[in-house]
Write an enzyme that holds these catalytic residues in place. Structure first.
Site, PDB file in Angstrom:
ATOM      1  N   GLU A 163      59.237 -45.178  -0.705  1.00  0.00           N
ATOM      2  CA  GLU A 163      58.759 -45.176  -1.836  1.00  0.00           C
ATOM      3  C   GLU A 163      58.524 -46.806  -2.295  1.00  0.00           C
ATOM      4  O   GLU A 163      59.138 -47.477  -3.340  1.00  0.00           O
ATOM      5  CB  GLU A 163      58.880 -44.244  -2.914  1.00  0.00           C
ATOM      6  CG  GLU A 163      58.262 -42.919  -2.381  1.00  0.00           C
ATOM      7  CD  GLU A 163      58.225 -42.538  -3.786  1.00  0.00           C
ATOM      8  OE1 GLU A 163      58.723 -42.119  -5.471  1.00  0.00           O
ATOM      9  OE2 GLU A 163      58.015 -41.667  -3.191  1.00  0.00           O
ATOM     10  N   GLU A 319      56.953 -35.549   1.282  1.00  0.00           N
ATOM     11  CA  GLU A 319      57.514 -35.196   0.253  1.00  0.00           C
ATOM     12  C   GLU A 319      56.525 -34.285  -1.009  1.00  0.00           C
ATOM     13  O   GLU A 319      55.899 -34.629  -1.208  1.00  0.00           O
ATOM     14  CB  GLU A 319      58.156 -35.316  -0.424  1.00  0.00           C
ATOM     15  CG  GLU A 319      59.290 -36.835  -0.518  1.00  0.00           C
ATOM     16  CD  GLU A 319      60.184 -37.401  -1.549  1.00  0.00           C
ATOM     17  OE1 GLU A 319      59.653 -37.312  -2.863  1.00  0.00           O
ATOM     18  OE2 GLU A 319      60.685 -38.611  -0.944  1.00  0.00           O
TER      19      GLU A 319
HETATM   20  C1  GLA Z   1      60.046 -39.153  -5.708  1.00  0.00           C
HETATM   21  C2  GLA Z   1      61.017 -39.821  -4.877  1.00  0.00           C
HETATM   22  C3  GLA Z   1      62.250 -38.923  -4.459  1.00  0.00           C
HETATM   23  C4  GLA Z   1      62.715 -37.874  -5.878  1.00  0.00           C
HETATM   24  C5  GLA Z   1      61.499 -37.179  -5.626  1.00  0.00           C
HETATM   25  C6  GLA Z   1      60.973 -36.061  -7.654  1.00  0.00           C
HETATM   26  O1  GLA Z   1      59.167 -39.105  -4.752  1.00  0.00           O
HETATM   27  O2  GLA Z   1      60.501 -39.595  -2.917  1.00  0.00           O
HETATM   28  O3  GLA Z   1      63.557 -39.385  -3.819  1.00  0.00           O
HETATM   29  O4  GLA Z   1      63.162 -38.758  -6.780  1.00  0.00           O
HETATM   30  O5  GLA Z   1      60.394 -38.047  -6.373  1.00  0.00           O
HETATM   31  O6  GLA Z   1      59.988 -35.843  -7.319  1.00  0.00           O
END
Ligand code: GLA
Length: 683
Positions: A163, A319
């Site tokens: 991210e 995710e």
């Molecule tokens: C983000 C991160 C993960 C985790 C999630 C939790 O998207 O990429 O490492 O912290 O949030 O929601």
């Protein structure tokens, strides 16, 4: 249900990882667990049908134990264990979280906030995107990983960083300022050009030396908005060049596809249109916003945006959550069936991989209250049963992989315009691009009309309808592109506070919205924002609708009035207009009507564009994916009542034939396959 004629798709393809079927799995952090747990993990992964896990994302400190000293033994064992069990690896580069030794050795590499605070260690987050020590260290660990695992048969995908821009984006350190000046010199070449672009004659900000230009740090008053907009562009560029450096380092030793996980509509800091061109596969993280009672609509925006930036190629949901998300104000848990509906909505909108954060819930650390595929409660839990069930569902959907999502409508989504609009001293703090896009999108979602997002400079000729809910910044060239689209027969709908400034955040010569005058047949003489809570209605087709936030004094040149204000500062004046230009039509909404008012206007625009709502029962989401031979209808009942849909075909999930009617219980999902005829329509 009626089958649409074959609509155009963007039709891009991507280098897909060597995997069978739909990818299923999540972030896996074996480094948080003793080795006995690893054996249990892989056994349970097999039970759930997991075929892909993302590993190593936050493991830098355990992989490079001190500068240049590596320990890959444990990772060798993890990857081999997964491989023996038929589970493929999405291998992370851990550069989103440098180790303690890195910051101890390179204190100058810490990112600095706008207020001048250097960010400390003990959480996670990258260093300064411009610090040479960080760049070197990131390339070094990426290179070592690629050398060691670049041809490992288990490694089918690379996951660079995590991210970008979250939680550290803009950086006001000395390294950043140095690179910023270099970036500006490349962009403007001369100080005269920079002074002109930034309008530095205002408030006496003229620059006579490059060295005098600072980052737009906290200052006594509002900092030059053109400078801040450029700093956002620079930040995006620097983050992307960090990605490119790692990507190229990996590419030198591995031919496997490379991605990095975006945050589509949940983080605006990266211009994903530019980023998507740099990755082999687009992937996205999406967290349902729990406070939103119709979170499925926000989810659909994220998925459509992700597909659109990737030009329609299948993508990976890298995710999402099985249930609660611990960084939101309230960890609202997903209710039975919700995780599958969320997953299949992403799938319907083009995701060929459904992954979660994370595989096993962490016992320690900041995210211990986050849900996981394997929750703290273990395999006797409802979440686990649903995870196993979802794995089985995705196996049944394998044949859909690689198909495309057609769309006839485009909604403009321009990150740069958002960066500019979000700066200080705009005419009303009640105007939000996110809110406007959601309002227009929501109407399309309720009609189950699938949307692509687009930039105003894109070739829009494939779309019957283009909507600009929030295009505050619009260059003259992009305005011409929109005018050409209308002239050529397109229908364009523009909402207020659009086409206000050019790419330097300078008001267009000729006044607000002047560049769109050919399409809209009007000029915006004055913005008339309303006081908080004031409601001043409009009358459209003889029906009154409440409207708030904003009015405008419009001067019509060729446009016809379609709604008038029945109160407020513009009372009696035009509120909604329609203009013909060439073979097309331009609509303009100069206020914020309620949902019913917006729906009425958009219904009229649909008629101009020749599109019709799907006519499905309320709460039913329906998306189509197509191949040359088959069409797949993904239908999701978000409502609380059983519904019947008029459709025939084979349900891949129940393995039953629907003959004319499909009964969908509350909360259920169906994926119906029909053959496509030679003429291209579904049957
Ligand atoms: C983000 C991160 C993960 C985790 C999630 C939790 O998207 O990429 O490492 O912290 O949030 O929601």
């Amino acid at each position: 249900m009626h089958a649409p004629a074959l609509p155009d798709t963007l039709g891009a393809t991507s280098a897909w990882p060597a995997l069978t079927g739909i990818a299923y799995g999540g972030d896996y952090t074996p480094e948080q667990w003793p080795r006995e747990v690893w054996e249990e993990d892989v056994a349970l992964m097999r039970d759930a049908g997991v075929n892909l896990v993302s590993i190593g994302i936050f493991a830098w400190a355990l992989l490079e134990v001190s500068e240049g000293e590596f320990d890959f033994d444990w990772l060798d064992d993890v990857i081999d264990l997964l491989h023996r069990n038929g589970i493929s690896v999405d291998l992370g580069t851990p550069t989103a979280s440098p180790p303690a030794w890195f910051f101890a050795q390179h204190p100058d590499a810490r990112a600095v906030t706008r207020d001048g605070v250097p960010l400390g260690f003990g959480a996670r987050g990258m260093a300064s995107h411009s610090a040479p020590a960080y760049r070197e260290a990131a390339v070094r660990i990426a290179t070592e990983l690629a050398r060691r695992y670049g041809h490992h048969p288990a490694v089918v995908l690379w996951h660079v960083h995590n991210e970008y821009g979250v939680p550290v984006g803009e950086d006001y350190s000395a390294h950043s300022v140095r690179e910023w000046r270099r970036w500006l010199q490349e962009r403007y070449e001369t100080l005269d050009a920079l002074n002109a672009a930034w309008g530095t004659a205002f408030w006496g900000q003229h620059y006579g030396e490059w060295e005098h230009i600072g980052a737009p740090a906290t200052a006594p008053s509002v900092v030059n908005p053109a400078q801040r907009l450029d700093f956002a562009r620079f930040t995006d560029h620097q983050l992307r060049s960090c990605f490119i450096a790692e990507r190229d380092a990996i590419r030198a030793h591995s031919d496997r596809p490379i991605t990095t996980n975006f945050m589509a509509n949940q983080h605006n800091g990266c211009d994903l249109w530019a980023w998507a061109r740099e990755v082999d596969i687009v992937s996205d993280d999406h967290y349902l916003w729990a406070a939103d009672e119709e979170g499925e609509i926000g989810l659909a925006i994220a998925a459509d945006l992700t597909r659109s930036v990737g030009r329609g190629a299948p993508w990976i949901l890298m995710e999402h959550s099985t249930s609660a998300v611990n960084w939101q104000p309230r960890n609202v848990a997903k209710r039975p069936g919700e995780m599958a509906r969320n997953s299949l909505s992403h799938f319907g909108r083009g995701a060929d991989g459904i992954l979660f954060f994370q595989w096993r819930a962490s016992r320690s650390g900041a995210e211990k209250f986050h849900s996981a595929m394997l929750p703290h409660a273990g395999t006797t839990s409802r979440v686990w049963r649903e995870v196993v069930d979802l794995g089985a569902k995705l196996r049944a959907l394998a044949e859909v992989r690689g198909s495309h999502v057609p769309a006839e409508v485009a909604v403009l989504w321009d990150f740069e315009s958002f960066w500019a609009q979000d700066l200080e001293w705009r005419p009303s703090e009640d105007v939000s691009h996110a809110e406007r896009i959601r309002a227009f999108y929501e109407k399309l979602w309720r009609d189950q009309i699938t949307v692509n997002f687009a930039l105003p400079g894109h070739d829009l000729s494939r779309y019957k309808l283009v909507i600009a809910p929030a295009q505050y910044m619009l260059s003259a060239a992009d305005a011409e592109n929109l005018n050409r689209y209308v002239e050529g027969g397109g229908t364009l709908v523009v909402s207020f506070f659009s086409a206000v400034v050019d790419e330097h955040d300078a008001v267009h010569a000729g006044g607000f919205a002047a560049p769109l005058e050919p399409s809209l047949g009007l000029r915006v003489e004055e913005h008339l924002p309303l006081r908080a809570g004031d409601v001043a209605g409009i009358v459209f087709d003889e029906t009154p609708y409440p409207a708030d936030t904003w009015q405008e004094d419009l001067v019509l040149t060729t446009a016809e009035v379609r709604a008038t204000y029945d109160g407020g500062p513009a009372a009696g004046g035009p509120a909604v207009t329609r203009n013909t230009h060439g073979d097309g039509v331009g609509w303009y909404l100069s206020t914020r009507p309620d949902a019913a008012g917006l729906a009425a206007v958009l219904d009229a625009a649909y008629a101009d564009a020749g599109i019709s709502p799907s006519g499905l029962p309320a709460g039913v989401e329906a998306v189509r994916r197509i191949t040359d031979e088959a069409e797949y209808l993904i239908a999701i009942n978000h409502g609380t009542e059983t519904v019947s849909l008029q459709t025939s075909g084979f349900d891949l999930l129940t393995q039953e034939e629907a003959r004319g009617t499909l009964v969908l219980s509350a909360g259920d999902v169906a994926v119906i396959r029909t053959q496509r005829t030679a003429e291209g329509g579904g049957r």
